[in-house]
Write a protein that holds these residues in place. Sequence first.
Motif, PDB file in Angstrom:
ATOM      1  N   GLU A 315     -32.733  36.979  14.976  1.00 46.29           N
ATOM      2  CA  GLU A 315     -31.702  36.128  15.571  1.00 46.29           C
ATOM      3  C   GLU A 315     -32.295  35.238  16.648  1.00 46.29           C
ATOM      4  O   GLU A 315     -31.939  34.068  16.768  1.00 46.29           O
ATOM      5  CB  GLU A 315     -30.577  36.994  16.154  1.00 46.29           C
ATOM      6  CG  GLU A 315     -29.754  37.716  15.097  1.00 46.29           C
ATOM      7  CD  GLU A 315     -29.151  36.762  14.086  1.00 46.29           C
ATOM      8  OE1 GLU A 315     -28.584  35.742  14.502  1.00 46.29           O
ATOM      9  OE2 GLU A 315     -29.277  37.026  12.883  1.00 46.29           O
ATOM     10  N   HIS A 318     -34.054  32.460  15.057  1.00 44.63           N
ATOM     11  CA  HIS A 318     -33.112  31.444  14.605  1.00 44.63           C
ATOM     12  C   HIS A 318     -32.797  30.456  15.723  1.00 44.63           C
ATOM     13  O   HIS A 318     -32.781  29.231  15.518  1.00 44.63           O
ATOM     14  CB  HIS A 318     -31.834  32.136  14.133  1.00 44.63           C
ATOM     15  CG  HIS A 318     -31.078  31.347  13.129  1.00 44.63           C
ATOM     16  ND1 HIS A 318     -30.387  30.211  13.459  1.00 44.63           N
ATOM     17  CD2 HIS A 318     -30.911  31.507  11.796  1.00 44.63           C
ATOM     18  CE1 HIS A 318     -29.825  29.717  12.379  1.00 44.63           C
ATOM     19  NE2 HIS A 318     -30.131  30.484  11.352  1.00 44.63           N
ATOM     20  N   ALA A 319     -32.547  31.002  16.909  1.00 41.30           N
ATOM     21  CA  ALA A 319     -32.248  30.141  18.059  1.00 41.30           C
ATOM     22  C   ALA A 319     -33.466  29.294  18.425  1.00 41.30           C
ATOM     23  O   ALA A 319     -33.343  28.117  18.765  1.00 41.30           O
ATOM     24  CB  ALA A 319     -31.808  30.995  19.245  1.00 41.30           C
ATOM     25  N   THR A 346     -23.436  37.503  15.513  1.00 36.03           N
ATOM     26  CA  THR A 346     -24.646  36.657  15.527  1.00 36.03           C
ATOM     27  C   THR A 346     -24.397  35.306  16.204  1.00 36.03           C
ATOM     28  O   THR A 346     -25.247  34.845  16.958  1.00 36.03           O
ATOM     29  CB  THR A 346     -25.156  36.424  14.095  1.00 36.03           C
ATOM     30  OG1 THR A 346     -24.091  35.925  13.310  1.00 36.03           O
ATOM     31  CG2 THR A 346     -25.681  37.704  13.491  1.00 36.03           C
ATOM     32  N   ARG A 350     -26.669  34.164  19.265  1.00 36.93           N
ATOM     33  CA  ARG A 350     -27.529  32.973  19.186  1.00 36.93           C
ATOM     34  C   ARG A 350     -27.170  31.979  20.279  1.00 36.93           C
ATOM     35  O   ARG A 350     -28.036  31.326  20.845  1.00 36.93           O
ATOM     36  CB  ARG A 350     -27.357  32.294  17.831  1.00 36.93           C
ATOM     37  CG  ARG A 350     -28.019  33.037  16.706  1.00 36.93           C
ATOM     38  CD  ARG A 350     -27.791  32.283  15.428  1.00 36.93           C
ATOM     39  NE  ARG A 350     -28.091  33.112  14.277  1.00 36.93           N
ATOM     40  CZ  ARG A 350     -27.850  32.727  13.034  1.00 36.93           C
ATOM     41  NH1 ARG A 350     -27.307  31.546  12.798  1.00 36.93           N
ATOM     42  NH2 ARG A 350     -28.150  33.520  12.030  1.00 36.93           N
ATOM     43  N   THR A 354     -29.768  30.695  22.887  1.00 39.25           N
ATOM     44  CA  THR A 354     -29.981  29.248  22.965  1.00 39.25           C
ATOM     45  C   THR A 354     -29.830  28.758  24.402  1.00 39.25           C
ATOM     46  O   THR A 354     -30.660  27.998  24.900  1.00 39.25           O
ATOM     47  CB  THR A 354     -28.956  28.519  22.066  1.00 39.25           C
ATOM     48  OG1 THR A 354     -29.102  28.988  20.735  1.00 39.25           O
ATOM     49  CG2 THR A 354     -29.175  27.022  22.094  1.00 39.25           C
TER      50      THR A 354
ATOM     51  N   VAL B 180     -25.732  26.290  12.933  1.00 36.80           N
ATOM     52  CA  VAL B 180     -25.308  26.683  14.272  1.00 36.80           C
ATOM     53  C   VAL B 180     -23.853  26.285  14.428  1.00 36.80           C
ATOM     54  O   VAL B 180     -23.511  25.125  14.258  1.00 36.80           O
ATOM     55  CB  VAL B 180     -26.192  25.967  15.321  1.00 36.80           C
ATOM     56  CG1 VAL B 180     -25.493  25.965  16.664  1.00 36.80           C
ATOM     57  CG2 VAL B 180     -27.538  26.643  15.409  1.00 36.80           C
TER      58      VAL B 180
END
Lengths: 454, 228
Positions: A315, A318-319, A346, A350, A354, B180
């Motif tokens: 995860e 991903h960020a 999630t 994230r 982020t 996102v």
Amino acid sequence: MKLSISQRLAAMFAVASFVTLAVLGVAMHGLLKRELGRHQDNELQARWQMYRPFIMRNDEAAYWGHIRSKFDNSLSENSRVRVWVLSDDRRFRYGSELTAEQLRSAVTASFGQVRLPDQQEPFKTYSAMVEARGERPAVRLMVGIDSTPFVETLQSFTVGLVALTIVGALGAAALGYYIAGVGLRPVERLSGEAQALSPGRLSRRLQTDTLAPELSKLADSFNGALARLEAAYQQLEAFNADVAHELRTPLGNLIGQTQVTLSRERSVTELKEALHSNLEDLERLRAIVNDMLFLARADRGERAPNRIEVSIAQEVAHAVEYLEFIFEEAGVRVRIEGDAQASIETSLFRRAVTNLLQNAVQHAPRGAEIVVSVLQQPGAIRVSVRNTGSGIAREHLSRLFDRFYRVDSSRSGSRENHGLGLAIVRAVATMHGGTVFAESDDGATTIGFTVACA
Amino acid sequence: MKVLIVEDEPKTADYLERGLREQGYVVDVARDGLDGKHMALEYEYDVIVLDVMLPGTDGFSVLHALRERKQTPVIMLTARDRVDDRVRGLREGADDYLVKPFSFLELVARLQALTRRSRGQEAMQLRIADLQIDLLARKAWRNGQRLDLTAKEFALLAALARRKGEILSKTTIAELVWDVNFDSDTNVVEVAVKRLRSKLDDPFRPTLLHTVRGMGYVLEVREQSEDA
């Protein structure tokens, strides 16, 4: 009906003293009765002993009249006492005629009683045989005394006891009421103080130093609640002020810009330009409102609803991937260390990572390395983002996660950042049963959060 | 494409009606729950935009009544950002939801997603002016020259090219390219667009990738560049 504490205490005092006095009274009544009875018996026996020689010395029927007058003489001065001489021989009798009924109750035992028609209370009696002598056969000498005084004494004593018990109980109640009033005076003072508290004077506390230990504990708890309330209240007030402040700038822009635009004839291009600019401010407002609503969800104690079991490092990756271009622009590298499995939502996770990375990249110098480490700890997983660069002063660290808090106040009003990034990190942590932390020394800053794991 | 808007707030209803009409939809508006329920049941719509908070009958009961008879796609508009409302809406048969305040572009994107029934037949080759994109091979050319794009740059180009002429908001782009689905303070999309532009538009004419200030980005051929 609801009784006051004083009233209750008074009632309890009354009941307690009534029961005590009543038990005492019953015991004393019993004791007195026994003592009085014994006293009567002694008197009866003494009198019997006194009259016995009258009969003993006499053995002739002819002389019995003399005995009678002697008895009469002796008894005339005392109506409480009666004497009977019982004999089969009519010549040797003395005293009023008794029926068989009266006789039976008197003679079956040495102590007995005789109920006389002219008397209210029965006479207590003692009888015994006087042995025969000369002409006189054995006769039974019976002495009776009037039990009225004893009964009366006992009765008046009982009345006294009952009266005393009642008066005592009432007295105890009154006294108890007064004592309770005095004892509860600190409570009244405390309630007066509590009443004086108002939202405008939230910093006031109850005075505990002069209070009794029992009450000071209560007052301490109350003060604790007040302190928490004050903190929440101040946070809310500061929060409202912050929101107003944050919204004021874009709103001001919107109004001003629209007024300026409308004050002259404008070309289509100019009008478009104004609308675009308005839209930017409006988007900013929308973003703030949405973030505020999100934070409010966490404040209400809402937990992340859609959790799934995932690899935390993935995860984070991903960020990192999302922000890749930003890192390249800023000339920093990112490294991920460690991994753990956890049940998280999630998108929330994230978002938090982020925001942390975004914060780190803003403070890291060109060429620096940002390290994200994932650490499995007992009961929680710790995710931290560490960047080199000028540290953050201690006084800022604790407030870093506050809404709209900016370390560098000159950055306020920047279009990119509306100062909710780290507050959102904290909200995400809260929604996952975790907390946030921030450490900084000269060379590096580490900011992160934890998520609870089963 | 026929849309029913069930919304009691007059300004919201008006701008939605106008905006969707200009997007080429045929739009009906119901101003309260009872009208909304009646129209949703009596007429055929391709999609229904349904506000939760309505006078008369609330959005949930309209949805409930509708689902007993019809499977028309429904987007719920919820004013409160409460999970309860969203979960309840989706459980009772809503197809999507938007939380107020939402952006109009977002609504259009969701409407298109719901009504674009057969995306499976999508072309694998896209062409805009002299730009040529092979979605399968993940390659792009302009004026016959191969563009040297990274994976994300290509994904961005493909997302814009698939919706040629549509304005894509930054949020939508972030969702399509990086998966996102949250707002963030980053300017990732700006940076990505800048990079793509340097490879796609800087060396060539005409300019294809345009910024629409405050709204997002659009890939299209324009008479003259209006870039700010």
